[in-house]
Design a protein around this motif. Structure first.
Motif, PDB file in Angstrom:
ATOM      1  N   ASN A  53       1.011  -5.555  -2.367  1.00 26.66           N
ATOM      2  CA  ASN A  53       1.861  -6.253  -3.465  1.00 26.66           C
ATOM      3  C   ASN A  53       1.053  -7.606  -3.514  1.00 26.66           C
ATOM      4  OD1 ASN A  53       3.668  -7.674  -4.779  1.00 26.66           O
ATOM      5  ND2 ASN A  53       5.460  -6.622  -3.834  1.00 26.66           N
ATOM      6  N   THR A  94      12.633   2.931 -14.262  1.00 26.78           N
ATOM      7  CA  THR A  94      11.379   1.694 -14.092  1.00 26.78           C
ATOM      8  C   THR A  94      11.014   1.118 -15.388  1.00 26.78           C
ATOM      9  OG1 THR A  94      10.066   0.646 -12.739  1.00 26.78           O
ATOM     10  CG2 THR A  94       9.700   3.009 -13.214  1.00 26.78           C
ATOM     11  N   ARG A 129      12.878   4.882  -6.659  1.00 30.35           N
ATOM     12  CA  ARG A 129      12.160   3.913  -7.610  1.00 30.35           C
ATOM     13  C   ARG A 129      11.487   2.706  -6.855  1.00 30.35           C
ATOM     14  NH1 ARG A 129      16.391   0.358 -11.548  1.00 30.35           N
ATOM     15  NH2 ARG A 129      17.466  -0.448 -10.172  1.00 30.35           N
ATOM     16  N   LYS A 140      12.277  -5.436   1.382  1.00 34.10           N
ATOM     17  CA  LYS A 140      12.435  -7.012   1.877  1.00 34.10           C
ATOM     18  C   LYS A 140      11.733  -7.210   3.254  1.00 34.10           C
ATOM     19  CE  LYS A 140      15.726  -8.519  -1.406  1.00 34.10           C
ATOM     20  NZ  LYS A 140      14.862  -8.369  -2.208  1.00 34.10           N
ATOM     21  N   HIS A 173      -4.871  -6.103   2.838  1.00 28.79           N
ATOM     22  CA  HIS A 173      -4.327  -4.946   2.444  1.00 28.79           C
ATOM     23  C   HIS A 173      -3.687  -4.957   1.053  1.00 28.79           C
ATOM     24  CE1 HIS A 173      -1.918  -0.932   2.455  1.00 28.79           C
ATOM     25  NE2 HIS A 173      -0.763  -1.709   2.839  1.00 28.79           N
ATOM     26  N   ARG A 176       6.411  -7.429 -10.275  1.00 27.17           N
ATOM     27  CA  ARG A 176       6.814  -7.623  -9.061  1.00 27.17           C
ATOM     28  C   ARG A 176       5.868  -7.096  -7.779  1.00 27.17           C
ATOM     29  NH1 ARG A 176      12.725  -8.556  -7.619  1.00 27.17           N
ATOM     30  NH2 ARG A 176      13.528  -8.743  -9.956  1.00 27.17           N
ATOM     31  N   GLN A 178      11.798   3.008   3.344  1.00 25.61           N
ATOM     32  CA  GLN A 178      11.300   1.496   3.610  1.00 25.61           C
ATOM     33  C   GLN A 178      12.188   0.423   3.282  1.00 25.61           C
ATOM     34  OE1 GLN A 178       7.295  -0.317   2.177  1.00 25.61           O
ATOM     35  NE2 GLN A 178       8.403  -0.161   0.298  1.00 25.61           N
TER      36      GLN A 178
HETATM   37  O1  UT7 Z   1       1.970  -1.169   3.316  1.00 23.73           O
HETATM   38  C1  UT7 Z   1       3.084  -1.826   3.380  1.00 23.73           C
HETATM   39  C2  UT7 Z   1       3.931  -1.028   2.516  1.00 23.73           C
HETATM   40  N1  UT7 Z   1       5.103  -1.948   1.975  1.00 23.73           N
HETATM   41  C3  UT7 Z   1       5.289  -2.975   1.403  1.00 23.73           C
HETATM   42  O2  UT7 Z   1       4.330  -3.819   1.311  1.00 23.73           O
HETATM   43  C4  UT7 Z   1       6.345  -3.574   0.738  1.00 23.73           C
HETATM   44  C5  UT7 Z   1       6.763  -4.839   0.812  1.00 23.73           C
HETATM   45  N2  UT7 Z   1       7.938  -5.155  -0.188  1.00 23.73           N
HETATM   46  C6  UT7 Z   1       7.799  -5.241  -1.353  1.00 23.73           C
HETATM   47  O3  UT7 Z   1       6.536  -4.973  -1.988  1.00 23.73           O
HETATM   48  C7  UT7 Z   1       8.927  -5.663  -2.390  1.00 23.73           C
HETATM   49  O4  UT7 Z   1      10.255  -5.878  -1.615  1.00 23.73           O
HETATM   50  C8  UT7 Z   1       9.413  -4.276  -3.486  1.00 23.73           C
HETATM   51  C9  UT7 Z   1       8.380  -4.421  -4.425  1.00 23.73           C
HETATM   52  C10 UT7 Z   1       9.275  -2.969  -2.591  1.00 23.73           C
HETATM   53  C11 UT7 Z   1      10.709  -4.725  -4.115  1.00 23.73           C
HETATM   54  O5  UT7 Z   1      10.638  -5.781  -4.702  1.00 23.73           O
HETATM   55  P1  UT7 Z   1      11.691  -6.853  -4.671  1.00 23.73           P
HETATM   56  O6  UT7 Z   1      11.060  -8.207  -5.457  1.00 23.73           O
HETATM   57  O7  UT7 Z   1      11.974  -7.249  -2.994  1.00 23.73           O
HETATM   58  O8  UT7 Z   1      13.078  -6.298  -5.373  1.00 23.73           O
HETATM   59  P2  UT7 Z   1      14.340  -5.961  -4.794  1.00 23.73           P
HETATM   60  O9  UT7 Z   1      14.130  -4.913  -3.833  1.00 23.73           O
HETATM   61  O10 UT7 Z   1      15.094  -7.323  -4.502  1.00 23.73           O
HETATM   62  O11 UT7 Z   1      15.021  -5.403  -6.024  1.00 23.73           O
HETATM   63  C12 UT7 Z   1      15.384  -6.180  -7.171  1.00 23.73           C
HETATM   64  C13 UT7 Z   1      16.235  -5.431  -8.276  1.00 23.73           C
HETATM   65  C14 UT7 Z   1      17.237  -4.463  -7.724  1.00 23.73           C
HETATM   66  O12 UT7 Z   1      18.190  -4.264  -8.535  1.00 23.73           O
HETATM   67  P3  UT7 Z   1      19.420  -5.239  -8.524  1.00 23.73           P
HETATM   68  O13 UT7 Z   1      20.043  -4.674  -7.095  1.00 23.73           O
HETATM   69  O14 UT7 Z   1      19.221  -6.532  -8.600  1.00 23.73           O
HETATM   70  O15 UT7 Z   1      20.053  -4.859  -9.878  1.00 23.73           O
HETATM   71  C15 UT7 Z   1      16.419  -3.171  -7.464  1.00 23.73           C
HETATM   72  O16 UT7 Z   1      17.421  -2.050  -7.627  1.00 23.73           O
HETATM   73  O17 UT7 Z   1      15.136  -4.385  -8.790  1.00 23.73           O
HETATM   74  C16 UT7 Z   1      15.545  -3.096  -8.671  1.00 23.73           C
HETATM   75  N3  UT7 Z   1      14.433  -2.204  -8.643  1.00 23.73           N
HETATM   76  C17 UT7 Z   1      13.828  -1.765  -9.450  1.00 23.73           C
HETATM   77  N4  UT7 Z   1      13.940  -2.048 -10.991  1.00 23.73           N
HETATM   78  C18 UT7 Z   1      13.111  -1.312 -11.811  1.00 23.73           C
HETATM   79  C19 UT7 Z   1      13.956  -1.649  -7.601  1.00 23.73           C
HETATM   80  N5  UT7 Z   1      12.746  -0.942  -7.611  1.00 23.73           N
HETATM   81  C20 UT7 Z   1      12.857  -0.916  -9.028  1.00 23.73           C
HETATM   82  C21 UT7 Z   1      11.954  -0.279  -9.940  1.00 23.73           C
HETATM   83  N6  UT7 Z   1      12.009  -0.407 -11.234  1.00 23.73           N
HETATM   84  N7  UT7 Z   1      10.862   0.243  -9.678  1.00 23.73           N
END
Ligand code: UT7
Length: 331
Positions: free
Chosen positions: A261, A29, A152, A224, A258, A37, A221
């Protein structure tokens, strides 16, 4: 109106500060991805101090700020999802630590909505028990206990920490809405390890025959799904609480959401038609500390002089369960 007054708050921030660059040393990451993000820059993790200890430190500070002795507390509600023990409750361990010998004590698990659920519960206890004067609500979380530090997409989100608040009855404005959608339980969970007693006939781990992932007790988790739920849950919970007392959302001075994000908070603010200027945000420094996130943000905003006595605040959360909830009250 029967309401509650927050007499004092306190927090405990554990000592190990982990930056996004530190995270980049253990998973693939980088600071840019995490910052854009999620809005998170760093989080604090425990150096082994237990959940109850963090809660007790926050509780001591809240009691001091409220000018209340531990012996005057009649009820302790602890909102942790990361209890140190199956039993006793963390609330009982805190009761012992702060000398609250006259207090009943129990834990309440509503995940990241826990503090909101607990304020609502405290109000109901105060409303129905004339002998109860002070309730201590403690939100303490050691998410590092079950975060998967090889994933990650989730490990970069969470932090550890604690906060507490002393509340008492008042005639101030109070409205709440609590909700849950158990169908969403598969979107965010961490299982206990399976237990095989000597008389059991089934060797199969029955927990793993259903939709919950096999072979792990770490946090799982579907980011999305949780994201989608959160951006709807925050506006819905706040609006439904406001409706109950005929309040227009625009009359609320501060929203303390909360801290999961920054994009969730921004989208929710847009959906509810409220400027981000009215949202208290501290996610940059703490990450997501589950039920502790709202009261940590509340404490910091009070300490900074942002929230003033008499202002209307809306504490609004969502989390595993899936749960959601909002409390609107006058500070
Ligand atoms: O208390 C409640 C707790 N939970 C939450 O609030 C979670 C709610 N969800 C979120 O905050 C977001 O969905 C996340 C931050 C978890 C993820 O963000 P996103 O914009 O939905 O990213 P994504 O899952 O669509 O992933 C986009 C890309 C993926 O790569 P590819 O498939 O496009 O190549 C992931 O593999 O980002 C990649 N990715 C990362 N890259 C760098 C996922 N995590 C990371 C990371 N660093 N840490």
């Amino acid at each position: 109106m029967f309401g509650i007054d927050i007499l004092g708050t306190g927090i405990y921030t554990p000592s190990i500060r982990v930056t996004n660059d530190d995270m980049a040393k253990i998973v693939d990451t980088n600071d840019e991805w995490i910052s854009t993000r999620t809005g998170i820059k760093s989080r604090n993790l425990t150096d082994g101090e237990p959940t109850w200890k963090m809660g007790a430190e926050a509780a001591k500070q809240a009691l001091e700020n409220a000018g209340i002795d531990g012996s005057e507390v009649g009820l302790i509600i602890d909102t942790t999802v990361t209890s140190d023990f199956m039993t006793p409750s963390v609330a009982c361990l805190i009761q012992r630590e702060i000398g609250a010998a006259n207090a009943a004590a129990f834990d309440l698990n509503a995940a990241c909505s826990g503090f909101v659920y607990a304020l609502d519960t405290a109000k109901r206890f105060l409303q129905t028990d004339d002998n109860l004067k002070y309730v201590l609500v403690v939100a303490n979380e050691t998410l590092s206990n079950f975060v998967d530090f090889s994933d990650r997409s989730s490990c970069i989100l969470f932090g550890d920490g604690a906060a507490a608040a002393v509340v008492t009855r008042s005639e101030k404005l109070f409205a709440s809405f609590l909700g849950a959608d158990g169908k969403g339980s598969v979107a965010l969970y961490a299982k206990n390890a399976p237990v095989y007693h000597p008389f059991r006939k089934t060797e199969k781990n029955l927990m793993e025959t259903n939709e919950f992932a096999a072979g792990t007790t770490k946090l799982i988790q579907d980011g999305k799904e949780v994201y989608k739920f959160a951006t709807k849950a925050l506006p819905e919970a706040a609006s439904r609480a406001a409706e109950k007392v005929g309040l227009d959302i625009s009359e609320i001075d501060w929203f303390i959401p909360h801290q999961a994000n920054i994009r969730i908070i921004e989208t929710a603010a847009k959906n509810i038609g409220v400027s981000m200027d009215k949202f208290i945000v501290n996610i940059e420094n703490h990450g997501n500390t589950s039920s502790a996130s709202i009261p940590i943000a509340l404490h910091e905003a009070i300490a900074e002089g942002k929230i003033k006595k008499g202002e209307k605040i809306c504490l609004v959360g969502f989390g595993a369960g899936l749960t959601m909830g909002a409390v609107i009250m006058e500070y």
